[in-house]
Enzyme design. Sequence first.
Site, PDB file in Angstrom:
ATOM      1  CE  LYS A  54     -24.274 -32.510   6.810  1.00  0.00           C
ATOM      2  NZ  LYS A  54     -24.886 -33.665   7.470  1.00  0.00           N
ATOM      3  CD  GLN A  98     -26.891 -36.810   6.668  1.00  0.00           C
ATOM      4  OE1 GLN A  98     -25.828 -36.191   6.595  1.00  0.00           O
ATOM      5  NE2 GLN A  98     -27.996 -36.247   7.127  1.00  0.00           N
ATOM      6  CG  ASP A 121     -22.951 -35.005  13.108  1.00  0.00           C
ATOM      7  OD1 ASP A 121     -23.020 -33.837  12.691  1.00  0.00           O
ATOM      8  OD2 ASP A 121     -23.290 -35.990  12.434  1.00  0.00           O
TER       9      ASP A 121
END
Length: 288
Positions: A54, A98, A121
């Site tokens: 990412k 994460q 997200d």
Amino acid sequence: MSGATILDGKALSSRLLAQLRERVEACQARGVTPCLAVVLVGDDPASNIYVRSKERKAAKVGIATRDHRLPATTSTQALLDLIASLNADDSVHGILVQLPLPDGVDEQRVLLAVDPRKDVDGFHPDNLGLLMLGTPRFVACTPQGCMRLIELAGVDPAGKRALVVGRSNIVGKPVAQLLLHANATVTIAHSRTRDLEAEVRRADIIVAAVGRPELIRGEWVREGACVIDVGMNRVDDGGSKPKLLGDVEYAAAAARAGSITPVPGGVGPMTIACLLANVVTAAEATCS
Ligand code: NDP
């Protein structure tokens, strides 16, 4: 072997990233550099790989990243404090925590603490609620990627029978909502579904997000169906490194499907591109 169109997520994501670079430059011209804060707790090897990937892609399009790597022993409170400081920092536009978080950390509390306007997200209940209402703000990245791949296949979900296999909050449920908004007739299958084969056989669109290698047999796939395989299963086949398999038996499914995503190179690259698109959207909202 294959009559199916292979849905090349790598190529599609490259095109998306090129468009993003232009939007980033437009932000920069207005004095704003889009910035993603990445919070990684513990040393899960797969999470490390995702985060690195990412960050590399972000750098390519001119998005700044800020790394917060914390030991697995980090407390929920310490994480909440970090998130509060990132929420208050105007130079941070997106916050990515994460997953999975280590055992002992209250994942729900942490996700709830992220400012919904920085929740790139799309996991915050506000954003999930907006998606449900049909007025989305940030949509979870993998489901967004799935929809873009269906579009690439030239398949209009309206009126089609769509089967989503898996009901997680991060993939299955949001992708089912997106398909519903696109006017598909949606079925969600899960571990308690009685006859998965029958469900697959009648589906025009199949989105597999299970995490079981090749659970969906190729011979179940209806002729001409559009198959989106989210699964990423590392399987030890005796070679030097584990093989990556999807949730769908690829070769046999490709012989019957109209279009299909490969694993790797299908949904995975699209997930990252959609995440970065969300970061740019968050930054654009702050441009005066
Ligand atoms: P979860 O483990 O959270 O959910 C899996 C779902 O599959 C559950 O709803 C479960 O049902 C269902 N399931 C399990 N066994 C069966 C079965 N035999 N038949 C039907 N359904 C079953 O997984 P995620 O949604 O997080 O991820 C799914 C897969 O996608 C994984 O392989 C993951 O690595 C991959 N992934 C890939 C991404 C990418 O960018 N390519 C991003 C995110 C995930 P129940 O609810 O009843 O337990």
